[in-house]
Design an enzyme around this catalytic site. Structure first.
Site, short mmCIF file in Angstrom:
data_model
loop_
_atom_site.label_atom_id
_atom_site.label_comp_id
_atom_site.label_asym_id
_atom_site.label_seq_id
_atom_site.Cartn_x
_atom_site.Cartn_y
_atom_site.Cartn_z
N LEU A 182 0.83 -1.28 -0.10
CA LEU A 182 0.06 -0.03 -0.11
C LEU A 182 1.17 1.05 -0.19
CD1 LEU A 182 -3.11 -0.04 2.75
CD2 LEU A 182 -3.27 -0.39 0.35
N ASP A 183 0.74 2.60 -0.82
CA ASP A 183 1.64 3.59 -0.71
C ASP A 183 1.51 4.33 0.98
OD1 ASP A 183 1.53 3.10 -3.63
OD2 ASP A 183 0.38 4.84 -3.98
N ARG A 184 2.92 4.82 1.01
CA ARG A 184 2.57 5.68 2.06
C ARG A 184 0.62 6.90 2.10
NH1 ARG A 184 7.59 9.31 3.60
NH2 ARG A 184 6.64 10.23 5.71
N ARG B 286 -4.74 4.82 -9.04
CA ARG B 286 -3.77 6.23 -9.22
C ARG B 286 -3.83 6.88 -10.54
NH1 ARG B 286 0.99 7.21 -5.40
NH2 ARG B 286 1.11 9.18 -6.14
#
Length: 217
Positions: free
Chosen positions: A54-56, A156
């Site tokens: 998971l992205d930050r 995204r």
């Protein structure tokens, strides 16, 4: 830091990852998930290990495996598309259609000026995302994303280039406006386990989504 536990048994743990916490140590330093793995043993001897990424900025369901055998099996389930993932995101705009599917291949590029990012590329890796508009308020929309593939930054890029409406706060594929972080939330995760009961985890809508007037309904 305390974590809400969304699912727990002898081989799996799903935590509600807060936005802003990276999985790996940033180059500039600072806290990372690895700092809290011992806290997340919850009585087990081995440190749990994250199965996926998971992205930050992304909040929500993060699966950790409690032993090497489970890690291998869960990783294979992700690679073989046997995992049902549900994300919620807030985009800058209102799609004309209520739902659809985005199929745009992605490739990674890197430049000295801008660093690395994912771009659309015909010869890139196939990426498929199903989406549905849940609600719209004040020119922004709450979108449900169900990715069929699991490419880096897939949702995204697909939001920005497929819908033509980037996620609010996205500093790479949008204008960073509208929110202090990229508004993407891993709301649900389901993994079948054969004869064992499936792993089912649901993460509630985070506070910054609620602050924009959207609700669980």
């Amino acid at each position: 830091m305390k974590f809400d536990i969304l699912f727990e048994d002898g081989e799996a743990l799903v935590i509600d990852k807060p936005a802003g916490l990276p999985l790996d140590r940033p180059r500039a330093g600072g806290p990372a998930l690895e700092d809290y793995l011992e806290q997340l043993t919850l009585g087990f001897q081995r440190l749990p290990q994250p199965v996926h990424r998971l992205d930050r900025d992304t909040s929500g369901c993060l699966l950790l495996a409690r032993n090497p055998k489970a890690l291998k099996r869960f990783s294979a389930a992700f690679e073989e598309r046997q995992v049902e993932k549900r994300y919620l995101g807030i985009v800058d705009g209102v799609p004309e259609e209520e739902e659809g599917t985005i199929a745009l291949s992605l490739s990674k590029v890197s430049t000295e000026k801008d660093g690395w990012r994912m771009i659309l590329a015909r010869k890139g890796k196939p990426a498929i995302t199903h989406w549905r508009r849940l609600a719209s308020r004040n020119g922004v929309s709450l979108i449900e994303f169900r990715p069929e593939t699991g490419r880096t930054h897939q949702i995204r890029v697909h939001a920005a280039s497929g819908l033509g409406m980037p996620l609010l706060g996205d500093p790479v594929y949008g204008s960073k406006k509208g929110a202090p972080r990229t508004l993407l939330h891993a709301a649900g995760l389901t993994i079948a386990r054969g004869e064992k009961p499936p792993i089912v985890a649901v993460s509630p809508l985070p506070a910054d989504f609620l602050a924009l007037g959207f609700s669980e309904d």
